[in-house]
Design an enzyme around this catalytic site. Structure first.
Site, mmCIF file in Angstrom:
data_model
loop_
_atom_site.group_PDB
_atom_site.id
_atom_site.type_symbol
_atom_site.label_atom_id
_atom_site.label_comp_id
_atom_site.label_asym_id
_atom_site.label_seq_id
_atom_site.Cartn_x
_atom_site.Cartn_y
_atom_site.Cartn_z
ATOM 1 N N GLU A 37 -7.792 8.074 -0.935
ATOM 2 C CA GLU A 37 -8.883 7.040 -0.573
ATOM 3 C C GLU A 37 -8.369 6.079 0.292
ATOM 4 O O GLU A 37 -7.447 5.151 0.445
ATOM 5 C CB GLU A 37 -8.884 5.993 -1.991
ATOM 6 C CG GLU A 37 -9.905 4.594 -1.886
ATOM 7 C CD GLU A 37 -10.144 3.929 -3.202
ATOM 8 O OE1 GLU A 37 -9.399 4.084 -3.867
ATOM 9 O OE2 GLU A 37 -11.279 3.369 -3.183
ATOM 10 N N HIS A 49 -17.525 6.715 -5.767
ATOM 11 C CA HIS A 49 -17.512 5.478 -6.616
ATOM 12 C C HIS A 49 -18.469 4.323 -5.928
ATOM 13 O O HIS A 49 -18.064 3.412 -5.401
ATOM 14 C CB HIS A 49 -16.296 4.938 -7.399
ATOM 15 C CG HIS A 49 -15.116 4.492 -6.411
ATOM 16 N ND1 HIS A 49 -14.855 5.341 -5.252
ATOM 17 C CD2 HIS A 49 -14.502 3.300 -6.028
ATOM 18 C CE1 HIS A 49 -13.827 4.717 -4.263
ATOM 19 N NE2 HIS A 49 -13.782 3.611 -4.772
ATOM 20 N N ASP A 54 -13.773 4.461 -11.875
ATOM 21 C CA ASP A 54 -12.895 3.452 -11.375
ATOM 22 C C ASP A 54 -11.881 2.977 -12.002
ATOM 23 O O ASP A 54 -11.574 1.643 -11.841
ATOM 24 C CB ASP A 54 -13.731 2.267 -10.232
ATOM 25 C CG ASP A 54 -12.764 1.805 -9.294
ATOM 26 O OD1 ASP A 54 -11.559 2.207 -8.922
ATOM 27 O OD2 ASP A 54 -13.050 1.150 -8.026
ATOM 28 N N ASP A 87 -7.743 5.281 -10.850
ATOM 29 C CA ASP A 87 -6.657 4.815 -10.112
ATOM 30 C C ASP A 87 -5.301 4.615 -10.757
ATOM 31 O O ASP A 87 -4.532 3.997 -10.514
ATOM 32 C CB ASP A 87 -7.172 3.439 -9.678
ATOM 33 C CG ASP A 87 -7.399 3.404 -8.099
ATOM 34 O OD1 ASP A 87 -7.035 3.808 -7.176
ATOM 35 O OD2 ASP A 87 -8.649 2.876 -8.037
HETATM 36 ZN ZN LIG Z 1 -12.539 2.238 -4.103
#
Ligand SMILES: [Zn+2]
Length: 439
Positions: free
Chosen positions: A183, A272, A380, A80
């Site tokens: 996402e 994930h 993640d 991220d």
């Molecule tokens: Zn997520």
């Protein structure tokens, strides 16, 4: 992205994983320092005469892991960094200010990616499903812009990757093939045209939902409105197949997983997610779906999210919910006050730690039920604030592969886990797209 920033007007933080974002980072630093200090005291007594088991310089399993990752690209399904840059308290979305040539404040920078032997990375272009200040598409475009500018800023180390060929070529050139993973299907705003535009901008997977149920798909962490996918949801999956965009079923409800598996012509991914049999949270997969991933030919990429891999952390997080609810009732939209109080509460009620070994357990469980051809890694990093012991940042991937080698995994199986499984899945999705487009 497992956690979301806690901001006024969002859904109850107790219902999502955003509570994690409230946890003070300084507590982790404190624990880490304390742990390091204890080790300094214990190490000379525990391992006299230089016989230090697992000593990094001599660990044959770590040497094997590194040899494998130097030959096979390690494809991480979820990082991220783009959202981390957007939310950074100092850089605030400024790609130049958040310089990953130097030690970054988060989990990810170029030196640590190199140590971690990351071969290809899905950079998550996450957008919150409850972001109300404008349409989702604006934030989505901004996140794609951040990710693409990060990739462009370090051309000697990162290269935009749009295909399996790109990933393999970049790896040979010593660059990290950089893919975009979208996402949250809310970003298409119910438009197949927007979906196609995102594909053209580089998105190569899309989680059908994030934490909010959409007009066409139920999310894992929200109430079910459609018992899975609607007819439009089916057409989203078909259009993704036709484009060659991977259908990512992390974050969706089991009914949505099941419907998508019925419709899709290409293998699916879970970028994930772990196994519910080990840690029973809605974001993990039930065995029934794990078995369907085998038939579908897809892949489950196991995350390092502490609450998804450690039962003790899961229970701890459940115990924080009533506390957060009370604070929300007391302070309403005064998020600063809620953050201050929950931070204090966490100091007096410290969370247990998840471990690298528990992540390895998840990987071995997915292997046991779905098969060794259907498991991968989706960390993640930078979407989590707490990390397992032993998997503190992107530099630590080889330690995970060393642990699995120690547990008896063959070189061939470690290669599958690292990248060969994902590359097979992506190649099949590319072939399906080619076939559908030829019609
Ligand atoms: Zn997520």
């Amino acid at each position: 992205m497992s956690s979301q920033p806690f901001r006024p007007g969002t859904r109850s933080i107790a219902d999502s994983n955003s509570r994690r974002a409230l946890r003070a980072c300084n507590r982790r630093t404190f624990l880490t320092r304390r742990a390091a200090f204890s080790l300094l005291l214990i190490a000379p007594l525990a391992f006299p005469l230089g016989a230090q088991p697992g000593s990094r310089a001599t660990d044959p399993y770590l040497a094997r892991a590194k040899r494998i990752l130097s030959q096979t690209p390690l494809v991480d399904g979820h990082n991220d960094l783009p959202w981390r840059i957007r939310e950074d308290s100092i850089a605030r979305g400024n790609v130049d200010a958040y310089d990953i040539r130097t030690r970054a404040r988060g989990h990810t920078d170029l030196d640590r990616l190199k140590q971690g032997m990351v071969g290809a990375q899905f950079w998550s272009v996450y957008t919150p499903g409850d972001y109300a200040d404008s349409g989702y598409a604006r934030v989505q475009l901004e996140q794609i812009d951040i990710a693409r500018r990060v990739i462009a800023r370090y051309p000697d180390r990162l290269a935009l990757a749009l295909s399996t060929n790109d990933i393999r070529r970049n790896f040979k050139q010593g660059k990290i093939g950089s893919l975009l993973g979208l996402e949250g299907g809310h970003a298409i705003e119910n438009s197949l045209g927007a979906l196609r535009a995102y594909y053209d901008l580089g998105a190569r997977y899309m989680t059908l939902t994030h934490n909010v149920t959409l007009d066409w798909a139920d999310a894992a962490l929200d109430s079910a409105r459609h018992n899975g996918l609607t007819a439009f949801g089916d057409s989203v999956v078909r259009e993704m197949n036709r484009l060659g965009m991977l259908v990512d079923l992390s974050h969706v409800s089991p009914a949505t997983m099941s419907d998508a598996l019925n419709v899709t012509q290409a293998p699916v991914i879970f970028s994930h997610s772990g196994a519910r049999a080990l840690v029973d949270v809605p974001r993990n997969l039930p065995d029934s779906i794990l078995r369907r991933v085998t038939t579908n030919g897809g892949i489950v990429m196991v995350p390092f999210v502490t609450g998804f891999v450690s039962p003790a952390v899961m229970l701890y997080e459940q115990s924080t919910r009533p506390v957060i609810k009370d604070l929300e009732a007391k302070y309403g939209k005064d998020t600063a006050a809620i953050t201050r109080e929950i931070t204090q509460w966490r100091v007096s009620h410290p969370s247990p730690r998840a471990t690298l070994s528990q992540v390895a357990d998840q990987i071995e469980y997915v292997r046991k039920v779905a098969g060794v051809d259907h498991v991968g890694v989706g960390s993640d990093f930078d979407g989590i604030t707490e990390v397992p012991q032993g998997l503190e940042d992107v530099s630590t991937f080889p330690a995970l592969f060393a642990e699995l080698a120690r547990r008896g995994w063959s070189d061939a199986d470690l290669r599958k886990l690292a990248g060969e499984n994902f590359l097979r899945v992506f190649a099949q999705a590319e072939a399906v797209a080619k076939r559908m487009q030829a019609r």
